[in-house]
Design a protein around this motif. Sequence first.
Motif, mmCIF file in Angstrom:
data_model
loop_
_atom_site.group_PDB
_atom_site.id
_atom_site.type_symbol
_atom_site.label_atom_id
_atom_site.label_comp_id
_atom_site.label_asym_id
_atom_site.label_seq_id
_atom_site.Cartn_x
_atom_site.Cartn_y
_atom_site.Cartn_z
ATOM 1 N N GLN A 1 0.835 -1.201 0.000
ATOM 2 C CA GLN A 1 0.000 0.000 0.000
ATOM 3 C C GLN A 1 0.870 1.251 0.000
ATOM 4 N N ALA A 2 0.301 2.318 -0.509
ATOM 5 C CA ALA A 2 1.010 3.596 -0.502
ATOM 6 C C ALA A 2 1.425 3.953 0.918
ATOM 7 N N GLY A 3 2.648 4.446 1.037
ATOM 8 C CA GLY A 3 3.190 4.754 2.347
ATOM 9 C C GLY A 3 3.958 3.613 2.983
ATOM 10 N N GLY A 4 3.855 2.455 2.382
ATOM 11 C CA GLY A 4 4.519 1.279 2.919
ATOM 12 C C GLY A 4 5.956 1.164 2.463
ATOM 13 N N SER A 5 6.573 0.042 2.852
ATOM 14 C CA SER A 5 7.982 -0.193 2.553
ATOM 15 C C SER A 5 8.162 -1.551 1.888
ATOM 16 N N LEU A 6 9.244 -1.649 1.159
ATOM 17 C CA LEU A 6 9.584 -2.896 0.478
ATOM 18 C C LEU A 6 11.089 -2.922 0.291
ATOM 19 N N SER A 7 11.665 -4.104 0.375
ATOM 20 C CA SER A 7 13.105 -4.237 0.198
ATOM 21 C C SER A 7 13.402 -5.192 -0.938
ATOM 22 N N LEU A 8 14.191 -4.736 -1.889
ATOM 23 C CA LEU A 8 14.591 -5.559 -3.025
ATOM 24 C C LEU A 8 16.017 -6.054 -2.832
ATOM 25 N N SER A 9 16.282 -7.226 -3.358
ATOM 26 C CA SER A 9 17.627 -7.782 -3.343
ATOM 27 C C SER A 9 18.018 -8.196 -4.745
ATOM 28 N N CYS A 10 19.302 -8.206 -4.984
ATOM 29 C CA CYS A 10 19.837 -8.659 -6.268
ATOM 30 C C CYS A 10 21.044 -9.536 -5.959
ATOM 31 N N ALA A 11 20.944 -10.814 -6.300
ATOM 32 C CA ALA A 11 22.031 -11.758 -6.077
ATOM 33 C C ALA A 11 22.856 -11.883 -7.346
ATOM 34 N N ALA A 12 24.160 -11.722 -7.200
ATOM 35 C CA ALA A 12 25.063 -11.769 -8.347
ATOM 36 C C ALA A 12 25.926 -13.015 -8.301
ATOM 37 N N SER A 13 26.224 -13.541 -9.478
ATOM 38 C CA SER A 13 27.112 -14.688 -9.583
ATOM 39 C C SER A 13 27.827 -14.645 -10.917
ATOM 40 N N GLY A 14 28.886 -15.393 -11.028
ATOM 41 C CA GLY A 14 29.584 -15.536 -12.290
ATOM 42 C C GLY A 14 30.763 -14.619 -12.497
ATOM 43 N N ARG A 15 30.832 -13.535 -11.746
ATOM 44 C CA ARG A 15 31.937 -12.594 -11.863
ATOM 45 C C ARG A 15 32.288 -12.095 -10.472
ATOM 46 N N THR A 16 33.412 -11.408 -10.359
ATOM 47 C CA THR A 16 33.779 -10.818 -9.073
ATOM 48 C C THR A 16 32.907 -9.596 -8.825
ATOM 49 N N PHE A 17 31.937 -9.765 -7.950
ATOM 50 C CA PHE A 17 30.933 -8.738 -7.702
ATOM 51 C C PHE A 17 31.556 -7.417 -7.301
ATOM 52 N N SER A 18 32.607 -7.471 -6.506
ATOM 53 C CA SER A 18 33.205 -6.241 -5.986
ATOM 54 C C SER A 18 33.896 -5.416 -7.068
ATOM 55 N N GLY A 19 34.051 -5.977 -8.243
ATOM 56 C CA GLY A 19 34.664 -5.238 -9.336
ATOM 57 C C GLY A 19 33.679 -4.393 -10.125
ATOM 58 N N TYR A 20 32.398 -4.466 -9.766
ATOM 59 C CA TYR A 20 31.350 -3.817 -10.539
ATOM 60 C C TYR A 20 30.636 -2.756 -9.728
ATOM 61 N N SER A 21 30.429 -1.609 -10.342
ATOM 62 C CA SER A 21 29.458 -0.681 -9.779
ATOM 63 C C SER A 21 28.077 -1.197 -10.195
ATOM 64 N N MET A 22 27.072 -0.866 -9.401
ATOM 65 C CA MET A 22 25.746 -1.441 -9.587
ATOM 66 C C MET A 22 24.683 -0.359 -9.636
ATOM 67 N N GLY A 23 23.590 -0.699 -10.288
ATOM 68 C CA GLY A 23 22.492 0.250 -10.364
ATOM 69 C C GLY A 23 21.145 -0.440 -10.296
ATOM 70 N N TRP A 24 20.155 0.330 -9.896
ATOM 71 C CA TRP A 24 18.754 -0.087 -9.965
ATOM 72 C C TRP A 24 18.049 0.801 -10.991
ATOM 73 N N PHE A 25 17.277 0.172 -11.844
ATOM 74 C CA PHE A 25 16.462 0.864 -12.832
ATOM 75 C C PHE A 25 15.036 0.346 -12.699
ATOM 76 N N ARG A 26 14.093 1.062 -13.297
ATOM 77 C CA ARG A 26 12.711 0.583 -13.264
ATOM 78 C C ARG A 26 11.998 0.957 -14.544
ATOM 79 N N GLN A 27 10.978 0.174 -14.869
ATOM 80 C CA GLN A 27 10.182 0.436 -16.056
ATOM 81 C C GLN A 27 8.708 0.283 -15.718
ATOM 82 N N ALA A 28 7.995 1.392 -15.812
ATOM 83 C CA ALA A 28 6.557 1.386 -15.575
ATOM 84 C C ALA A 28 5.831 1.032 -16.872
ATOM 85 N N PRO A 29 4.605 0.546 -16.790
ATOM 86 C CA PRO A 29 3.856 0.191 -17.996
ATOM 87 C C PRO A 29 3.747 1.361 -18.965
ATOM 88 N N GLY A 30 4.088 1.103 -20.209
ATOM 89 C CA GLY A 30 3.978 2.129 -21.233
ATOM 90 C C GLY A 30 5.062 3.194 -21.207
#
Length: 124
Positions: free
Chosen positions: A13-42
Amino acid sequence: QAQLVESGGGLVQAGGSLSLSCAASGRTFSGYSMGWFRQAPGKEREFVAAISRSGSSTYYKESVRGRFVISRDNAKNSLYLQMSSLKPEDTAVYYCAARYSIIWSPREAEYTYWGQGTQVTVSS
């Protein structure tokens, strides 16, 4: 080849909270800068937040600054996005992305690896 898998999306609900996680594998994670992006409908995918590979520097889209917090745990190969005071306009599919660089970037084209996305829906 790096693999990124997001989790933690859902309905809140509006006003609430949510926590997202992203698990990485296959490469040395600490060598990468990271970002979050989003795409709304349309709409095109947009930048949300980014973090340097050490975690010492972060950057946010203006509309989420003060409500969202990006963080990472290099020992756990994980990226996080803590979202609070959520608004209906935050509804979107959220993606994590990796870029082989020291510093963050808000530019989608500069990211090499992407997750499959996780849906966040904020009801009014």
